[in-house]
Scaffold this active site. Sequence first.
Site, mmCIF file in Angstrom:
data_model
loop_
_atom_site.group_PDB
_atom_site.id
_atom_site.type_symbol
_atom_site.label_atom_id
_atom_site.label_comp_id
_atom_site.label_asym_id
_atom_site.label_seq_id
_atom_site.Cartn_x
_atom_site.Cartn_y
_atom_site.Cartn_z
ATOM 1 N N SER A 102 0.850 -1.199 0.000
ATOM 2 C CA SER A 102 0.000 0.000 0.000
ATOM 3 C C SER A 102 0.877 1.237 0.000
ATOM 4 O O SER A 102 1.806 1.341 0.794
ATOM 5 C CB SER A 102 -0.847 0.089 1.275
ATOM 6 N N HIS A 119 -3.791 -0.350 -4.619
ATOM 7 C CA HIS A 119 -3.093 -1.564 -5.040
ATOM 8 C C HIS A 119 -3.475 -1.841 -6.497
ATOM 9 O O HIS A 119 -4.535 -2.384 -6.773
ATOM 10 C CB HIS A 119 -3.564 -2.780 -4.225
ATOM 11 N N HIS A 162 -4.475 -9.884 -0.039
ATOM 12 C CA HIS A 162 -4.336 -9.992 1.417
ATOM 13 C C HIS A 162 -5.297 -11.020 2.004
ATOM 14 O O HIS A 162 -6.359 -11.288 1.434
ATOM 15 C CB HIS A 162 -4.643 -8.636 2.073
ATOM 16 N N TYR A 221 -7.111 -10.413 4.485
ATOM 17 C CA TYR A 221 -8.343 -9.710 4.893
ATOM 18 C C TYR A 221 -9.336 -9.528 3.762
ATOM 19 O O TYR A 221 -10.483 -9.163 3.996
ATOM 20 C CB TYR A 221 -8.028 -8.369 5.573
ATOM 21 N N GLU A 222 -8.903 -9.802 2.518
ATOM 22 C CA GLU A 222 -9.852 -9.778 1.391
ATOM 23 C C GLU A 222 -10.557 -11.122 1.260
ATOM 24 O O GLU A 222 -11.377 -11.308 0.351
ATOM 25 C CB GLU A 222 -9.107 -9.452 0.093
ATOM 26 N N ALA A 277 3.253 -1.015 3.939
ATOM 27 C CA ALA A 277 2.962 0.132 4.800
ATOM 28 C C ALA A 277 2.745 -0.433 6.194
ATOM 29 O O ALA A 277 2.140 -1.490 6.340
ATOM 30 C CB ALA A 277 1.694 0.823 4.324
ATOM 31 N N MET A 298 -0.417 -5.747 7.837
ATOM 32 C CA MET A 298 -1.378 -6.796 7.469
ATOM 33 C C MET A 298 -0.898 -7.618 6.265
ATOM 34 O O MET A 298 -1.716 -8.135 5.509
ATOM 35 C CB MET A 298 -2.721 -6.159 7.142
ATOM 36 N N SER A 299 0.398 -7.715 6.079
ATOM 37 C CA SER A 299 0.903 -8.464 4.913
ATOM 38 C C SER A 299 2.259 -9.074 5.245
ATOM 39 O O SER A 299 2.614 -9.206 6.417
ATOM 40 C CB SER A 299 1.022 -7.518 3.710
ATOM 41 N N ASN A 322 2.129 5.669 9.765
ATOM 42 C CA ASN A 322 1.404 6.259 10.904
ATOM 43 C C ASN A 322 1.992 5.702 12.192
ATOM 44 O O ASN A 322 2.612 4.646 12.181
ATOM 45 C CB ASN A 322 -0.095 5.902 10.821
ATOM 46 N N HIS A 360 -6.909 4.866 6.100
ATOM 47 C CA HIS A 360 -6.253 4.270 4.924
ATOM 48 C C HIS A 360 -5.731 5.334 3.957
ATOM 49 O O HIS A 360 -4.679 5.178 3.350
ATOM 50 C CB HIS A 360 -7.219 3.309 4.210
HETATM 51 N N1 HPA Z 1 -1.749 -1.233 11.664
HETATM 52 C C1 HPA Z 1 -1.843 -2.250 10.798
HETATM 53 N N2 HPA Z 1 -1.547 -2.144 9.513
HETATM 54 C C2 HPA Z 1 -1.117 -0.949 9.070
HETATM 55 C C3 HPA Z 1 -0.997 0.157 9.912
HETATM 56 C C4 HPA Z 1 -1.319 -0.006 11.293
HETATM 57 O O1 HPA Z 1 -1.233 0.942 12.111
HETATM 58 N N3 HPA Z 1 -0.547 1.190 9.160
HETATM 59 C C5 HPA Z 1 -0.405 0.719 7.888
HETATM 60 N N4 HPA Z 1 -0.749 -0.576 7.840
#
Ligand code: HPA
Length: 269
Positions: free
Chosen positions: A30, A62, A84, A86-87, A114, A209-210, A233, A244
């Site tokens: 991402s 993506h 992912h 989560y999809e 990310a 998450m990857s 972040n 996001h």
């Molecule tokens: N948590 C999980 N996945 C992420 C985050 C986060 O703070 N930032 C970017 N991907």
Amino acid sequence: MNPFERAERAGIELVERLGGSFDTAVVLGSGWAEVAGKLGTVKGEVAAEAVSGFHSPSVPGHGGTIRAADRGDRRVLVMAGRVHLYEGHSPADVVHGVRAAVMAGCSHVVLTNAAGSLNPSIGVGQPVLISDHINLTGLSPLSGPAPPEGYPIRFTDLTDLYSSRIREAARRADPAIAEGVYAGLVGPHFETPAEITMLARMGADLVGMSTVLEAIAARHLGAEVTGVSLATNMAAGMGGTLDHKEVLEAGQAAQGRVVAVLGTVIGSR
Ligand code: HPA
């Protein structure tokens, strides 16, 4: 067809459609999509869903495109648009791209993502070399039927999962580059502050998450693995908000630095 044979077929298709085999794969996460055209001279491009076994991703930011890029003497396979857990995808689908890349000749797989930072010394916009991971998905790409004849057994040693050799080379080029442990969760929700406290106590510096399943699958096939996170972040409860769109914007803002890090990593193979 089992996942390994499916990836073999995809690897052959990539070599045929993109004009020859590869030595390095870069999987863009991402906010990294813009980097795709900057890693070398683009020599060809194919839509991911046109290659056997690839799914089109459903997340904004993506794009499902696979490119061939020449960078110095490296033939780089640049894969934008990972899928992912989560999809709703299975672990085998999540790792299909990296398996196909190894089948297409890549002996070095660079995984980018990310991530939220849990470490106050890792600020937003900083690229970070992943030194190790904590797989909290509860899943493995190697569970299920044993790999077919000719593949390594599934009990893979992950001691030096994220190549210390390549991390050293990257540090020589940029001594200030941060390193950290990446915790991989399923998502897609961000974490609670209590979960972030737990992850920090476990030793995580980054959360995302990857990456973790792909790293395991690439290592299983004998590839050297590098992970680069972009801290987009501060993690939940550490100040700031989680959104996001912000993740994608932080990716764009940090582009120059991340291209430099990736260039070093690709070159150090
Ligand atoms: N948590 C999980 N996945 C992420 C985050 C986060 O703070 N930032 C970017 N991907």
